[in-house]
Design a protein around this motif. Structure first.
Motif, PDB file in Angstrom:
ATOM      1  N   LEU A  88      98.608  13.348 -14.172  1.00 46.45           N
ATOM      2  CA  LEU A  88      98.696  14.513 -13.285  1.00 46.45           C
ATOM      3  C   LEU A  88      97.421  15.350 -13.443  1.00 46.45           C
ATOM      4  O   LEU A  88      96.742  15.260 -14.468  1.00 46.45           O
ATOM      5  CB  LEU A  88      99.931  15.349 -13.636  1.00 46.45           C
ATOM      6  CG  LEU A  88     101.282  14.661 -13.439  1.00 46.45           C
ATOM      7  CD1 LEU A  88     102.412  15.506 -14.018  1.00 46.45           C
ATOM      8  CD2 LEU A  88     101.538  14.373 -11.951  1.00 46.45           C
ATOM      9  N   GLU A 125     105.899   6.896  -6.503  1.00 39.00           N
ATOM     10  CA  GLU A 125     104.948   7.792  -5.831  1.00 39.00           C
ATOM     11  C   GLU A 125     105.592   9.153  -5.597  1.00 39.00           C
ATOM     12  O   GLU A 125     104.967  10.189  -5.737  1.00 39.00           O
ATOM     13  CB  GLU A 125     104.553   7.190  -4.478  1.00 39.00           C
ATOM     14  CG  GLU A 125     103.146   6.623  -4.475  1.00 39.00           C
ATOM     15  CD  GLU A 125     102.827   6.014  -3.132  1.00 39.00           C
ATOM     16  OE1 GLU A 125     102.921   6.742  -2.116  1.00 39.00           O
ATOM     17  OE2 GLU A 125     102.504   4.798  -3.109  1.00 39.00           O
ATOM     18  N   GLU A 126     106.864   9.104  -5.233  1.00 39.12           N
ATOM     19  CA  GLU A 126     107.555  10.361  -4.955  1.00 39.12           C
ATOM     20  C   GLU A 126     107.680  11.217  -6.219  1.00 39.12           C
ATOM     21  O   GLU A 126     107.435  12.422  -6.190  1.00 39.12           O
ATOM     22  CB  GLU A 126     108.955  10.101  -4.377  1.00 39.12           C
ATOM     23  CG  GLU A 126     109.608  11.410  -3.930  1.00 39.12           C
ATOM     24  CD  GLU A 126     111.110  11.314  -3.658  1.00 39.12           C
ATOM     25  OE1 GLU A 126     111.651  10.192  -3.639  1.00 39.12           O
ATOM     26  OE2 GLU A 126     111.729  12.388  -3.471  1.00 39.12           O
ATOM     27  N   GLN A 154     103.447  16.843  -9.471  1.00 43.68           N
ATOM     28  CA  GLN A 154     102.179  17.516  -9.213  1.00 43.68           C
ATOM     29  C   GLN A 154     102.407  18.800  -8.408  1.00 43.68           C
ATOM     30  O   GLN A 154     101.819  19.845  -8.680  1.00 43.68           O
ATOM     31  CB  GLN A 154     101.222  16.581  -8.455  1.00 43.68           C
ATOM     32  CG  GLN A 154      99.815  17.156  -8.271  1.00 43.68           C
ATOM     33  CD  GLN A 154      99.085  17.363  -9.591  1.00 43.68           C
ATOM     34  OE1 GLN A 154      98.944  16.447 -10.386  1.00 43.68           O
ATOM     35  NE2 GLN A 154      98.639  18.599  -9.854  1.00 43.68           N
ATOM     36  N   SER A 155     103.284  18.692  -7.429  1.00 41.49           N
ATOM     37  CA  SER A 155     103.565  19.852  -6.584  1.00 41.49           C
ATOM     38  C   SER A 155     104.217  20.977  -7.408  1.00 41.49           C
ATOM     39  O   SER A 155     103.858  22.161  -7.289  1.00 41.49           O
ATOM     40  CB  SER A 155     104.462  19.398  -5.430  1.00 41.49           C
ATOM     41  OG  SER A 155     105.079  20.501  -4.846  1.00 41.49           O
ATOM     42  N   LYS A 180     105.838  11.229  -8.857  1.00 38.80           N
ATOM     43  CA  LYS A 180     104.538  11.766  -9.239  1.00 38.80           C
ATOM     44  C   LYS A 180     104.141  12.932  -8.327  1.00 38.80           C
ATOM     45  O   LYS A 180     103.686  13.976  -8.790  1.00 38.80           O
ATOM     46  CB  LYS A 180     103.481  10.659  -9.175  1.00 38.80           C
ATOM     47  CG  LYS A 180     102.119  11.164  -9.581  1.00 38.80           C
ATOM     48  CD  LYS A 180     101.087  10.075  -9.682  1.00 38.80           C
ATOM     49  CE  LYS A 180      99.750  10.730 -10.037  1.00 38.80           C
ATOM     50  NZ  LYS A 180      98.710   9.752 -10.270  1.00 38.80           N
ATOM     51  N   ALA A 181     104.339  12.752  -7.034  1.00 36.11           N
ATOM     52  CA  ALA A 181     103.983  13.809  -6.078  1.00 36.11           C
ATOM     53  C   ALA A 181     104.794  15.079  -6.348  1.00 36.11           C
ATOM     54  O   ALA A 181     104.276  16.197  -6.267  1.00 36.11           O
ATOM     55  CB  ALA A 181     104.216  13.317  -4.649  1.00 36.11           C
ATOM     56  N   ARG A 182     106.047  14.880  -6.688  1.00 34.61           N
ATOM     57  CA  ARG A 182     106.890  16.061  -6.942  1.00 34.61           C
ATOM     58  C   ARG A 182     106.469  16.773  -8.221  1.00 34.61           C
ATOM     59  O   ARG A 182     106.509  18.008  -8.290  1.00 34.61           O
ATOM     60  CB  ARG A 182     108.361  15.637  -7.010  1.00 34.61           C
ATOM     61  CG  ARG A 182     108.890  15.294  -5.614  1.00 34.61           C
ATOM     62  CD  ARG A 182     110.356  14.961  -5.645  1.00 34.61           C
ATOM     63  NE  ARG A 182     111.153  16.139  -6.017  1.00 34.61           N
ATOM     64  CZ  ARG A 182     112.391  16.337  -5.620  1.00 34.61           C
ATOM     65  NH1 ARG A 182     112.973  15.454  -4.823  1.00 34.61           N
ATOM     66  NH2 ARG A 182     113.057  17.400  -6.006  1.00 34.61           N
TER      67      ARG A 182
END
Lengths: 160, 251
Positions: free
Chosen positions: B211, B152-153, B159-160, B155-157
């Protein structure tokens, strides 16, 4: 002086990064023009645009032709005939293997998909049960692989 | 041929790869794993070669200064790089995202230039396009892995980083006054056409990476007119240090 004599002399010029292969077998000599005994023009092209070895090879090519007793030697580096791995000769492929590098197979370079890198034949045992570790290796023209059969890391010569 | 328009196009293309090559080379010795250290260093070396080949065309066909002077001898205001390539590397997520967005753009651009009416450029394009396959393949592999097969981390990074990079990436496609002439003569397809094709390519890769492609952003512009981000000046100081001490130095 004939074209063949010049090419034969160029067989002695090696790629400084892969000393088992000559510049002729590498396929980077794209043209040799002999204008009687006084002038020889050699055209060559780099494997990769940013190949740092091209200046060394260009100087070596010039010296090798000059050593034949040719007065005027012109060596040009151009992209007129772009290098692809399909230009490697059979002897060149054998020389790569001898250096421990998996030689590239023949591909239609226009439609080449890099998924082919995922089952490159291992230069040690010949198995295709191999994995691409990275499309970039110690020189611009090499990739990094691992053989799941004989469990050795190896380098491949990238198809382009 | 509209020579000023040609120079404008080739200089901005060369400056983009020169500056990004320098940024990529900053990972040499510092990559998160050895293979990535080598990958970014290799991409940097390829890109430096592409910049040099473009400067060589400018020198041989259009009377511009020789490649070393173009690369190391110009003031900041004479550089034409876009802000996207000037930004610091940040963390590895941003570097990877920039690598993807930039190389997707390069791939689209150089694929199209194989059909350029200007022969020296078309010939170079055939060569460079084959190399860019490897750049794009490398970037894409990591983006898909960290987006859809990571945590999850991760992917979040990704996307950010993508959201941060996007408006800057759009700045790659800033149209210039002379472009219309170049499009009319088949020199290149024009920035709008390249951007449209780029969005399709990027959209496909981001979908595989699960993404989301950012929308409705204004492009960050200015570099093509010599107005740069605050990050270019210190980069130039570092990149040109040897040349300024001794312009004839060989290394």
């Amino acid at each position: 002086m004939t074209r063949d004599e010049v090419l034969s002399a160029l067989h002695a010029v090696r790629d400084p990064e892969i000393p088992t292969i000559s510049v002729v077998d590498m396929g980077i000599i794209t043209d040799v023009e002999v204008d009687n005994d006084a002038l020889v023009r050699v055209t060559m092209t780099p494997t990769f645009v940013g190949c740092p070895a091209i200046d060394v090879m260009r100087a070596d090519v010039e010296a090798a032709v000059r050593a034949l007793g040719v007065e005027h030697v012109e060596v040009a580096v151009t992209f007129d005939v772009p290098w692809t791995t399909n230009r490697l000769t059979d002897r060149g492929r054998a020389a790569l293997l001898e250096h421990g590098l998996a030689p590239p197979e023949q591909f239609d370079t226009l439609t080449l998909e890099l998924e082919v890198l995922n089952n490159v034949a291992c230069p040690y045992c010949g198995s295709r049960r191999t994995t691409l570790k990275s499309p970039f290796g110690p020189t611009l023209c090499r990739s990094l692989h691992y053989c799941n059969e004989c469990r050795q890391a190896f380098e491949g010569f990238k198809p382009v | 041929m509209n020579q000023d328009a040609v120079k404008d196009l080739l200089v901005r293309m060369a400056d983009d790869v020169l500056i990004l090559a320098h940024r990529h080379s900053e990972w040499t010795g510092l990559g998160p794993v050895l293979e990535e250290d080598i990958a970014f260093s290799s991409v940097a070396q390829d890109k430096l070669g592409h910049a040099q080949a473009l400067y060589a065309i400018l020198h041989e066909h259009f009377g511009m200064p020789d490649p070393d002077v173009m690369a190391f001898g110009r003031a900041e205001a004479d550089m034409r790089s876009c802000h996207f390539v000037e930004l610091p590397n940040g963390e590895y997520d941003f570097s990877l995202v920039r690598h993807l967005l930039f190389d997707a753009a390069e791939y689209v651009r150089w694929s199209a230039l194989r059909e350029s009416s200007f022969e020296p450029l078309a010939k170079l394009a055939h060569k460079i396009q084959g190399e860019l396959k490897y750049h794009l393949y490398h970037a894409q592999t990591w983006i898909v892995q960290l987006g859809s097969q990571g945590s999850e981390e991760s992917k979040a990074r990704m996307q950010s980083a993508l959201n941060t990079a996007w408006p800057y990436a759009l700045g790659l496609f800033e149209s210039r006054p002379g472009d219309a002439d170049l499009v009319a003569t088949g020199f290149f397809p024009g920035e709008d056409a390249l951007r449209a094709e780029w969005e399709v390519l990027v959209q496909g890769i981001l979908a595989k990476a699960t993404l989301t492609m950012p929308h409705d952003h204004a492009a960050v512009l200015g570099g093509r007119d010599g107005y740069h981000s605050e990050f270019l000046a210190p980069l130039l100081v570092e990149m040109t240090e040897v040349y300024r001490i001794d312009p004839s130095a060989q290394w």
